[in-house]
Design a protein around this motif. Structure first.
Motif, short mmCIF file in Angstrom:
data_model
loop_
_atom_site.label_atom_id
_atom_site.label_comp_id
_atom_site.label_asym_id
_atom_site.label_seq_id
_atom_site.Cartn_x
_atom_site.Cartn_y
_atom_site.Cartn_z
N GLN A 78 -17.46 -49.35 -71.60
CA GLN A 78 -16.19 -49.16 -72.29
C GLN A 78 -15.24 -50.33 -72.00
OE1 GLN A 78 -13.69 -45.89 -70.97
NE2 GLN A 78 -12.96 -45.53 -73.05
N GLN A 95 -12.89 -39.60 -60.77
CA GLN A 95 -12.83 -40.10 -62.14
C GLN A 95 -13.71 -41.34 -62.25
OE1 GLN A 95 -8.69 -40.70 -63.12
NE2 GLN A 95 -8.26 -38.52 -63.26
N LYS A 98 -15.72 -42.59 -64.65
CA LYS A 98 -15.66 -43.44 -65.83
C LYS A 98 -14.41 -44.32 -65.82
CE LYS A 98 -16.04 -43.32 -70.89
NZ LYS A 98 -16.21 -42.45 -72.09
N ASP A 99 -13.27 -43.69 -65.55
CA ASP A 99 -12.02 -44.46 -65.49
C ASP A 99 -12.05 -45.48 -64.36
OD1 ASP A 99 -11.17 -42.96 -67.60
OD2 ASP A 99 -9.67 -41.81 -66.48
N GLU A 118 -21.76 -41.95 -65.48
CA GLU A 118 -20.37 -42.08 -65.88
C GLU A 118 -19.83 -43.47 -65.56
OE1 GLU A 118 -18.72 -38.86 -63.70
OE2 GLU A 118 -19.64 -37.33 -64.98
N ARG A 119 -20.27 -44.03 -64.44
CA ARG A 119 -19.82 -45.38 -64.09
C ARG A 119 -20.39 -46.42 -65.04
NH1 ARG A 119 -20.24 -44.35 -57.46
NH2 ARG A 119 -18.73 -42.63 -57.53
N ALA A 159 -8.31 -39.62 -59.09
CA ALA A 159 -8.31 -41.01 -59.53
C ALA A 159 -8.64 -41.93 -58.35
CB ALA A 159 -6.95 -41.38 -60.11
N GLY A 196 -18.22 -46.27 -68.10
CA GLY A 196 -16.97 -46.98 -67.87
C GLY A 196 -17.16 -48.49 -67.94
N PHE A 226 -14.20 -48.36 -65.36
CA PHE A 226 -13.48 -49.14 -66.38
C PHE A 226 -12.50 -50.10 -65.70
CE2 PHE A 226 -9.89 -50.02 -69.06
CZ PHE A 226 -10.41 -50.20 -70.33
N LEU A 227 -11.71 -49.57 -64.78
CA LEU A 227 -10.70 -50.39 -64.12
C LEU A 227 -11.34 -51.46 -63.23
CD1 LEU A 227 -8.14 -47.60 -63.17
CD2 LEU A 227 -7.92 -49.31 -64.99
#
Length: 335
Positions: free
Chosen positions: A203, A162, A164-165, A196-197, A321, A200, A168-169
């Protein structure tokens, strides 16, 4: 001169008699299937030469894993996945053949002869080579699982992170350390994962109402010291923290900043993606967002086994994740 591996070497490692090893390598009835598998596995590990045709009689299934030479050279990441998969498949009486694809072969679309000339239970495509090459592999018609890579044009099941997630984190973690000027480092055209990173990263800044400083977002950079040093030398201002798409860039960034007389994390914080040897070779060790590689390899095999039983089902993409490993490269930014 390198010592020649013998049957006795295999026997000593497995606490077996030389005769048992000989029977196993000859696929004789005097030893169990479990012992035969252990002998062939140890023979591979030690580099003992034996007739591959006999091994094929022992193994119930034959799988191939294909990756670029560049990916397979990353022993602490992709190499870890391959090693774990090989161990799991051996326990299932399955063989895993490894094919390293050079840059020239990838560009010309040259598949390994053995890949085209033999029957395979299934194929694993590890990381990305290029879409045209991966398509040729998929079109061989064997069940195919993509590992740590995907593309809209590739019609195959996939095990992914994951990204992007996770990014984000990671960036949110830096924000929670009071950082407001956060840089991005990576080539977003090199891999969908890096794109994707980057999404994230953006975002997380947007979610926390932080505007993106375009000069701090370096989205086209080679993973090499000269390119990175030249790019950073041109910057008139540096962010207080950096998010790097992989540990290699994090390592080079850490080296660059220290070469300029800065101290990490007192002057700058660094957080990267992927937990490889670079995160520990760095001084200080780098905080990182990472995926459990053993879980990724296990899920890839589980998905392959499911596909073999369900050949006509819709394609499946499974995302794992990632989790944060906090080390000494990130510090709270003074208010």
């Amino acid at each position: 001169m390198k010592k020649k591996i013998t049957m006795q070497d295999i026997a000593d490692r497995l606490n077996l008699s030389k005769n048992s090893v000989s029977q196993a390598l000859g696929n004789k009835k005097g030893v169990s299937e479990k012992t035969k598998l252990a002998v062939f596995k140890m023979a591979d590990e030690l580099g003992y030469e034996y007739k591959k045709e006999i091994a094929q009689e022992v193994f119930k299934n034959r799988f191939a894993i294909i990756a670029s030479s560049f990916a397979l050279a990353q022993k602490s990441f992709f190499g870890e996945i391959v090693t774990h998969m090989k161990q799991q498949l051996f326990s299932q009486q399955a063989e895993l053949a490894i094919f390293a694809i050079g840059e020239d072969e990838a560009q010309k679309g040259i598949l390994p002869l053995e890949l085209e000339s033999k029957e395979w239970t299934g194929i694993f495509l590890l990381s990305h080579i290029n879409t045209a090459y991966s398509t040729k592999v998929i079109e061989l018609g064997f069940p195919t699982i993509l590992i740590d890579h995907h593309d809209p044009h590739l019609k195959a099941d996939a095990i992914l992170t994951q990204n992007k997630d996770g990014a984000f984190l990671a960036v949110e973690y830096l924000i929670n350390q009071n950082h407001r000027k956060i840089g991005f480092l990576g080539d977003i055209l090199f891999s969908p994962s890096y794109q994707e990173r980057y999404e994230g990263y953006k975002q997380a800044l947007s979610f926390h109402h932080i505007s993106i400083d375009e000069p701090f977002a370096i989205t086209r950079i080679k993973e090499e010291q000269t390119a990175l040093y030249q790019t950073l030398d041109k910057m008139s201002e540096l962010p207080s923290a950096w998010f790097c798409v992989n540990s290699g860039l994090g390592f080079i960034l850490n080296t660059y900043l220290q070469s300029k007389g800065y101290t990490i994390p007192q002057d700058f914080s660094i957080l990267c993606f992927d937990n490889t040897e670079f995160t520990m070779l760095s001084n200080p060790p780098l905080s990182t967002m990472c995926t459990d590689l053993h879980s990724m390899s296990q899920k890839a095999i589980e998905l392959m086994n499911w596909r073999l039983k369900n050949p006509d089902s819709e394609l499946v993409h499974i995302s794992l994740a990632p989790h944060l490993i906090e080390r000494e490269s990130v510090q709270i930014y003074p208010s």
